[in-house]
Design an enzyme around this catalytic site. Structure first.
Site, PDB file in Angstrom:
ATOM      1  CB  CYS A 165      -0.963  -0.008   1.188  1.00 52.75           C
ATOM      2  SG  CYS A 165      -2.076  -1.430   1.147  1.00 52.75           S
ATOM      3  CD  GLU A 316      -1.208   6.952  10.285  1.00 54.36           C
ATOM      4  OE1 GLU A 316      -0.757   7.699   9.406  1.00 54.36           O
ATOM      5  OE2 GLU A 316      -2.168   6.172  10.079  1.00 54.36           O
ATOM      6  CG  HIS A 342      -6.508   0.851   1.857  1.00 55.25           C
ATOM      7  ND1 HIS A 342      -5.585   1.513   1.079  1.00 55.25           N
ATOM      8  CD2 HIS A 342      -5.777   0.109   2.759  1.00 55.25           C
ATOM      9  CE1 HIS A 342      -4.373   1.200   1.479  1.00 55.25           C
ATOM     10  NE2 HIS A 342      -4.462   0.355   2.495  1.00 55.25           N
TER      11      HIS A 342
END
Length: 417
Positions: A165, A316, A342
Site C-alpha cells: 500500500c 499511527e 483504501h
C-alpha cells in the site's frame, strides 16, 4: 551538488468519488462516502459485499476493443489518470523534450483481474494448457508505466514500484529524487489499483482485514472509531506530474505546489501488523521532515494512513504524538479513506494529491463516519471529524504504510517563488 526544486504541474484522477480531479476534490470537501454494494461480481457467498468502486465505469468510454484486449483494469485507470495529468500540465505540447520525461508508477497488486480470469480459463481448458498471449504483459505491475510512456513517447526513466500500500508514495519519492538530482525534467508519477474481484475481496476477507458491516456499508470505513472493524477496499488511479521548477517556469506551466521531502522506513516487525508503538511510522515522518529541512511545527495537516484497522489507527496516532510533541494538538489530522476507501497501491498517490490540494485551497477534508472515538486514541487530537475545516495549510504531510512493514511519507508546501 545543489538539489533542484520540484513542483507539481499536473493532476489526474479517476476514483470512487469522481472521474476527474475536480469531482473527486469536491466530494472530499463535502464529506461524501464512496462506498456502494459491489457490482463487479456476485457477492452472495462473501463476508464483505461492498467496496468503493469507481461509479458507472465503462472502459469502452475510454478505449477501443483492440486496446482493451491488452489492458488490465489497473492499467486502464493508470492511463486515464495520466492522460488527464499530462494534458493538465501541458506536457503534450509541441517543443517538449520527451527524452527528459519519465514515468514511475506504483501498484501493489497489479493485474489481479487478468490473473484470476486466465487461471479460471486455464482450469476449464484442461488438460491442454491454453493461455492468452497477453496474459503476462497484462499482469505485470510495471506494464502501467510502460503503457503510459508508449502512449506519449516519453523516453526518460521508466519503471514500476511495488511496496504494497506504500507503492505509489514510494513511486512519488523516486520521481522527486530523479527530478531534483537533475536526471529528468519531469516525471509522470502516481498509482493505480483494481482489485475489487473475487480473489481480492476473498483474500483480504480471509485475513480478517476488511470491514464486514454489510448493513451499514456507507459508513463502514470508520478510522479512529471504537466500532471500526477493518478497511473498505477502493480502486482507481491518481497521477501527479513532478517537474523541475525552472523548467516549469520557462514554459509558463501552472504550479499547484511544491514537493519538498520524502521519507522511507521499515517496521521490521510483522508481515501484516504495524508495530504497536508506531516505531516505523515515527521514523518515516522524522525522515521526511529531515529531508525537507523542516521542523515538526511547520506542518499544518497530516493525512494519515488511517485504514480503520483495530491496531493500525492507534499505532499511527501514537507516532504522530511522538513526532510532533505538543504541536500534535495544533495539527489537523484526517483519514480520507473514510470517504475513498483504501486504494491499496494507489492510496499514496490519492492522499498525496489531497495533501497538495489542501495547501492550495487552505481546507482540510474530513474524517467521516465517526460514531465514538476509540478510548485508546487521544481525544485532544484534532481528527477533523465529520466536516471539512478551513485553515491555513502551508505544509501538509501524507503517510502510507504497507504489508511487509513498508512506510513512506511525503511533504508538500505552498509554492513560493
Amino acid at each position: 551538488m545543489e538539489l533542484k526544486r520540484v513542483v507539481v504541474t499536473g493532476l489526474g484522477a479517476i476514483t470512487p468519488l469522481g472521474k476527474n480531479v475536480a469531482e473527486t476534490w469536491d466530494n472530499l470537501q463535502k464529506g461524501t462516502s464512496g462506498a456502494n454494494m459491489i457490482t463487479r461480481f456476485d457477492t452472495e457467498n462473501f463476508k464483505t459485499k461492498f467496496a468503493c468502486e469507481v461509479k458507472d465505469y465503462d472502459p469502452k468510454d475510454y478505449f477501443d476493443r483492440k486496446q482493451l484486449r491488452k489492458m488490465d483494469m489497473f492499467v486502464q485507470f493508470a492511463v486515464i489518470a495520466s492522460d488527464q495529468a499530462i494534458e493538465d500540465a501541458g506536457l503534450n505540447a509541441e517543443g517538449i523534450d520527451k527524452d527528459e520525461i519519465g514515468v514511475i508508477w506504483g501498484a501493489g497488486i497489479g493485474g489481479i483481474q487478468t490473473f484470476q480470469k486466465e487461471i479460471e480459463d486455464w482450469a476449464k481448458s484442461k488438460p491442454t494448457p491454453r493461455f492468452n498471449p497477453f496474459f503476462i504483459p497484462k499482469l505485470i505491475s510495471d506494464i502501467a508505466p510502460g503503457e503510459i510512456s508508449m502512449r506519449h513517447g516519453y523516453h526518460g526513466p521508466n519503471y514500476g514500484v511495488v511496496s504494497a500500500c506504500a507503492s505509489s508514495t514510494n513511486a512519488l519519492i523516486d520521481a522527486f529524487n530523479y527530478v531534483r538530482l537533475g536526471k529528468a525534467d519531469a516525471i509522470i508519477s502516481g498509482g493505480s489499483e483494481a482489485a475489487i474481484i473475487e480473489a481480492g475481496v476473498g483474500g483480504f476477507n480471509s485475513m480478517q482485514a476488511m470491514s464486514t458491516k454489510n448493513e451499514e456499508f456507507e459508513t463502514a470505513s470508520r478510522p479512529f472509531c471504537k466500532t471500526r472493524d477493518g478497511f473498505v477496499m477502493g480502486e482507481g488511479g491518481v497521477c501527479l506530474v513532478l517537474e523541475e521548477l525552472e523548467h516549469a517556469k520557462a514554459r509558463g506551466a501552472k504550479i499547484y505546489g511544491e514537493i519538498v521531502g520524502g521519507g522511507m522506513s521499515a517496521d521490521a516487525h510483522h508481515m501484516t501488523a504495524p508495530h504497536p508503538e508506531g516505531l516505523g511510522a515515527t521514523k518515516v515522518m522524522l525522515r521526511a521532515l529531515k529531508d525537507a529541512g523542516m521542523k515538526p511545527e511547520e506542518i499544518d495537516y497530516v493525512n494519515v494512513h488511517g485504514t480503520a484497522t483495530p491496531r493500525g489507527d492507534i499505532a499511527e496516532t501514537l507516532a504522530v504524538k511522538e513526532v510532533f510533541g505538543a504541536h500534535a494538538y495544533d495539527l489537523n489530522i484526517s483519514s480520507t479513506k473514510s470517504m475513498t476507501g483504501h486504494l491499496l497501491g494507489a492510496a499514496g498517490a490519492m492522499e498525496s494529491m489531497i495533501a497538495l490540494l489542501s495547501t492550495r485551497d487552505d481546507i482540510v477534508p474530513p474524517t467521516i463516519n465517526r460514531q465514538e472515538v476509540d478510548d485508546e486514541i487521544d481525544p485532544k487530537l484534532n481528527l477533523t471529524l465529520d466536516k471539512a475545516q478551513k485553515r491555513t495549510v502551508n505544509a501538509a504531510l501524507s503517510n502510507t504504510f504497507g504489508f511487509g512493514g513498508h512506510n513512506a511519507s511525503v511533504i508538500f508546501k505552498k509554492y513560493v517563488d
